[in-house]
Motif scaffolding. Sequence first.
Motif, PDB file in Angstrom:
ATOM      1  N   HIS A   1      13.909  26.741  76.729  1.00 24.82           N
ATOM      2  CA  HIS A   1      14.521  26.428  75.434  1.00 24.82           C
ATOM      3  C   HIS A   1      15.403  27.577  74.941  1.00 24.82           C
ATOM      4  O   HIS A   1      16.423  27.337  74.291  1.00 24.82           O
ATOM      5  CB  HIS A   1      13.442  26.084  74.408  1.00 24.82           C
ATOM      6  CG  HIS A   1      12.932  24.685  74.533  1.00 24.82           C
ATOM      7  ND1 HIS A   1      11.789  24.364  75.239  1.00 24.82           N
ATOM      8  CD2 HIS A   1      13.425  23.507  74.074  1.00 24.82           C
ATOM      9  CE1 HIS A   1      11.585  23.060  75.179  1.00 24.82           C
ATOM     10  NE2 HIS A   1      12.564  22.518  74.485  1.00 24.82           N
ATOM     11  N   LYS A   2      15.037  28.799  75.259  1.00 17.10           N
ATOM     12  CA  LYS A   2      15.874  29.939  74.873  1.00 17.10           C
ATOM     13  C   LYS A   2      17.247  29.833  75.542  1.00 17.10           C
ATOM     14  O   LYS A   2      18.285  30.003  74.893  1.00 17.10           O
ATOM     15  CB  LYS A   2      15.197  31.251  75.260  1.00 17.10           C
ATOM     16  CG  LYS A   2      16.009  32.502  74.940  1.00 17.10           C
ATOM     17  CD  LYS A   2      15.254  33.753  75.336  1.00 17.10           C
ATOM     18  CE  LYS A   2      16.045  35.019  74.997  1.00 17.10           C
ATOM     19  NZ  LYS A   2      17.305  35.099  75.799  1.00 17.10           N
ATOM     20  N   ILE A   3      17.253  29.548  76.851  1.00 17.38           N
ATOM     21  CA  ILE A   3      18.523  29.405  77.569  1.00 17.38           C
ATOM     22  C   ILE A   3      19.286  28.190  77.049  1.00 17.38           C
ATOM     23  O   ILE A   3      20.498  28.245  76.823  1.00 17.38           O
ATOM     24  CB  ILE A   3      18.268  29.270  79.088  1.00 17.38           C
ATOM     25  CG1 ILE A   3      17.605  30.532  79.633  1.00 17.38           C
ATOM     26  CG2 ILE A   3      19.573  28.981  79.831  1.00 17.38           C
ATOM     27  CD1 ILE A   3      17.043  30.373  81.033  1.00 17.38           C
ATOM     28  N   ASN A   4      18.559  27.112  76.826  1.00 16.30           N
ATOM     29  CA  ASN A   4      19.219  25.891  76.353  1.00 16.30           C
ATOM     30  C   ASN A   4      19.846  26.082  74.978  1.00 16.30           C
ATOM     31  O   ASN A   4      20.930  25.554  74.700  1.00 16.30           O
ATOM     32  CB  ASN A   4      18.225  24.735  76.309  1.00 16.30           C
ATOM     33  CG  ASN A   4      18.909  23.401  76.086  1.00 16.30           C
ATOM     34  OD1 ASN A   4      19.685  22.944  76.918  1.00 16.30           O
ATOM     35  ND2 ASN A   4      18.634  22.778  74.951  1.00 16.30           N
ATOM     36  N   ASP A   5      19.178  26.844  74.117  1.00 13.77           N
ATOM     37  CA  ASP A   5      19.731  27.087  72.783  1.00 13.77           C
ATOM     38  C   ASP A   5      21.092  27.785  72.861  1.00 13.77           C
ATOM     39  O   ASP A   5      21.961  27.574  72.008  1.00 13.77           O
ATOM     40  CB  ASP A   5      18.769  27.949  71.959  1.00 13.77           C
ATOM     41  CG  ASP A   5      17.533  27.194  71.505  1.00 13.77           C
ATOM     42  OD1 ASP A   5      17.536  25.950  71.600  1.00 13.77           O
ATOM     43  OD2 ASP A   5      16.550  27.850  71.076  1.00 13.77           O
ATOM     44  N   GLU A   6      21.271  28.609  73.888  1.00 20.15           N
ATOM     45  CA  GLU A   6      22.533  29.344  74.049  1.00 20.15           C
ATOM     46  C   GLU A   6      23.693  28.422  74.412  1.00 20.15           C
ATOM     47  O   GLU A   6      24.854  28.766  74.187  1.00 20.15           O
ATOM     48  CB  GLU A   6      22.373  30.425  75.117  1.00 20.15           C
ATOM     49  CG  GLU A   6      21.366  31.510  74.745  1.00 20.15           C
ATOM     50  CD  GLU A   6      21.038  32.431  75.908  1.00 20.15           C
ATOM     51  OE1 GLU A   6      21.552  32.182  77.032  1.00 20.15           O
ATOM     52  OE2 GLU A   6      20.268  33.382  75.719  1.00 20.15           O
ATOM     53  N   ILE A   7      23.399  27.272  74.987  1.00 19.93           N
ATOM     54  CA  ILE A   7      24.457  26.356  75.421  1.00 19.93           C
ATOM     55  C   ILE A   7      24.380  24.997  74.721  1.00 19.93           C
ATOM     56  O   ILE A   7      25.118  24.069  75.060  1.00 19.93           O
ATOM     57  CB  ILE A   7      24.419  26.156  76.953  1.00 19.93           C
ATOM     58  CG1 ILE A   7      23.051  25.661  77.428  1.00 19.93           C
ATOM     59  CG2 ILE A   7      24.782  27.458  77.667  1.00 19.93           C
ATOM     60  CD1 ILE A   7      22.981  25.367  78.924  1.00 19.93           C
ATOM     61  N   ALA A   8      23.505  24.891  73.734  1.00 17.26           N
ATOM     62  CA  ALA A   8      23.273  23.599  73.074  1.00 17.26           C
ATOM     63  C   ALA A   8      24.529  23.044  72.424  1.00 17.26           C
ATOM     64  O   ALA A   8      24.802  21.830  72.498  1.00 17.26           O
ATOM     65  CB  ALA A   8      22.156  23.732  72.035  1.00 17.26           C
ATOM     66  N   GLU A   9      25.327  23.919  71.810  1.00 14.85           N
ATOM     67  CA  GLU A   9      26.547  23.430  71.154  1.00 14.85           C
ATOM     68  C   GLU A   9      27.550  22.925  72.186  1.00 14.85           C
ATOM     69  O   GLU A   9      28.304  21.984  71.923  1.00 14.85           O
ATOM     70  CB  GLU A   9      27.171  24.538  70.298  1.00 14.85           C
ATOM     71  CG  GLU A   9      28.261  24.033  69.375  1.00 14.85           C
ATOM     72  CD  GLU A   9      28.757  25.076  68.390  1.00 14.85           C
ATOM     73  OE1 GLU A   9      29.724  24.778  67.654  1.00 14.85           O
ATOM     74  OE2 GLU A   9      28.195  26.195  68.355  1.00 14.85           O
TER      75      GLU A   9
END
Length: 293
Positions: A230-238
């Motif tokens: 989720h940490k990595i995903n948050d970085e590319i979520a937008e």
Amino acid sequence: MFKGSIVALITPMTPSGDVDYASLQKLVQFHIENGTDAIVSVGTTGESATLPVEEHIKVVEKTVEFSEGKIPVIAGTGANSTQEAIELGDAMKNSGVKGFLSVVPYYNKPQQRGMIAHFNAIADAAPVPVLLYNVPSRTVADLSNESVAELAKHPNIVGIKDATGDLARLADLKPRVPDDFVILSGDDPSGCDFLCAGGDGVISVTANIVPAQMKQMCDAARNGDSALAHKINDEIAELHTTLFIEPNPVVPKWVLYKMGLTQTPALRLPMVEPEPETQNTVMKLLQGMGIVA
């Protein structure tokens, strides 16, 4: 080969609208270098709807050639005509692809029994394993979990790409199918949660742009490290959502052009380049993420 971070690869075009094979080779190398687990060639993102059959086959064959055996290639072979889908698969039997991705028939709105018969006929004829592809936002018809469970009995149907974004469907489907039946997300915004809930991978549009981060996110989730995923995903979520401001693959092709990975952002009509307002929005995000200067 059907798990992890799988890119739904774009098909690059020249300014005249021909396939740009030099850029295609560059893109395949980009994914090899960044650890992408597999490539889907000429799926929806690869503009399968507007590539003639001969060109479709050539793009798949060249993708396999450029992969040099370093990354498996899955060919899009969907059609709303069962016979056409079978013939397309047969034409690629010697291409070196490792699997076929076959979409729910679009426009003609078949019944569940019709879809079961359609996919069983394709799987009977296919020389490689078949992945089902359910994307009702594009096809209108929606392959039910009950139908997927029935199709999973076929020895040559090995998994599904579910692009509904509905995590409840994953929880309902898993106990219905064999343990080795592969369940992939086809929805980037929910892909991380899908993996953490027991999915096997993501066939991703976002992976066109940030393949290394998609690979890292998928690996973390599949290894049980939900926090890191989720940490990595948050970085590319937008990025997941911004790439779909306009219909796919309009924005991804424009981004790859801005990244210097293709010669042009050209698409096949009736798709055209993104609106100026979209370009401004996307460019601000790319610059903020450090993807382009």
